[in-house]
Design an enzyme around this catalytic site. Sequence first.
Site, short mmCIF file in Angstrom:
data_model
loop_
_atom_site.label_atom_id
_atom_site.label_comp_id
_atom_site.label_asym_id
_atom_site.label_seq_id
_atom_site.Cartn_x
_atom_site.Cartn_y
_atom_site.Cartn_z
N ARG A 193 0.94 -1.18 0.00
CA ARG A 193 0.10 -0.01 -0.15
C ARG A 193 0.87 1.21 0.10
NH1 ARG A 193 -5.47 1.14 1.60
NH2 ARG A 193 -5.75 -1.14 2.00
N ARG A 234 0.97 5.91 -1.06
CA ARG A 234 0.22 7.25 -0.85
C ARG A 234 -0.92 7.07 -1.63
NH1 ARG A 234 3.06 12.24 -2.08
NH2 ARG A 234 4.27 10.91 -3.77
N GLY A 278 -2.37 4.23 -3.90
CA GLY A 278 -3.32 2.98 -4.09
C GLY A 278 -2.73 1.82 -3.52
N ASP A 313 13.79 8.05 -12.84
CA ASP A 313 13.73 7.77 -11.36
C ASP A 313 14.15 6.29 -10.94
OD1 ASP A 313 13.31 8.05 -8.78
OD2 ASP A 313 11.20 7.72 -8.77
#
Length: 278
Positions: A17, A19, A21, A136
């Site tokens: 889990r 931020r 979804g 990223d």
Amino acid sequence: MCDSLKQDYNLCEELGRGRFGVVYRCYSAAAATGDAFACKSIHKYSLSTDSTDRRCLDTEPKILRLLSGCPNILRLHDVYEDDEYLHLVTDLCDGGDLYDRVSSGARFTEADAAAILKQLMVAIACCHRLGVAHRDIKPDNILFDSRGKLKLADFGSAELFEISEMSGVVGTPYYVAPEVLMGRNYNEKVDVWSAGVILYIMLAGIPPFYGEGPAETFEAVLRANLRFPTKIFRSVSPEAKDLLRKMICRDVSRRLSAEQVLRHPWIINGGETTSMAD
């Protein structure tokens, strides 16, 4: 939950889990093979309308479809959308991520580091051939399946660099390239810098540039004073250090491309050392 998703897949336990979804384990309702997948359900309204995080709603599925079939990249199988959620059904990677392996500060053997870096660079090279910069690259986004095969994931910050010039500060403090922080246009070699930082961490157990907080870390990245402390790097081969210098190189024109990294002797020899002088 989206009706068509529930018709096509049987959703099971929650795997993680964040931020925005939840990730579930799921199985195809039509297949009798028992193959498991992951379903990433992104809650649309948890993303602010002016946030770059909202870009993942459009960017990630588009990029993953473009990269479909590339080795060592998380494969997108299906996309579903309803009023509240975007659901991405992907490969299941239940072998953990690279962050789990490096966060303890443990150092990798050169052979193990070379095996991981080679798979990562295969993924990055495929991205770059297709005009995609990940932007990223970090251990959290490097996953492993149940057989230990590496899968590059999380393309929410990715950009199609052949369509438009890339700018804007994206990435993660330890791994971001200096030209990104300088606010100028940059190219896909930002991914090679980040991969070089990951290699350094695997071999040293610490990042090459760090500070007390993000601001100090960014300052260290901008200075780009790459060092090999004798106590830590005494047993690291000259070949590995040569590759690190060429990946974590502030001069972008001299920094290796992803394809050049794959042709470096240290990668070709699987981390086995030769007689290169330090």
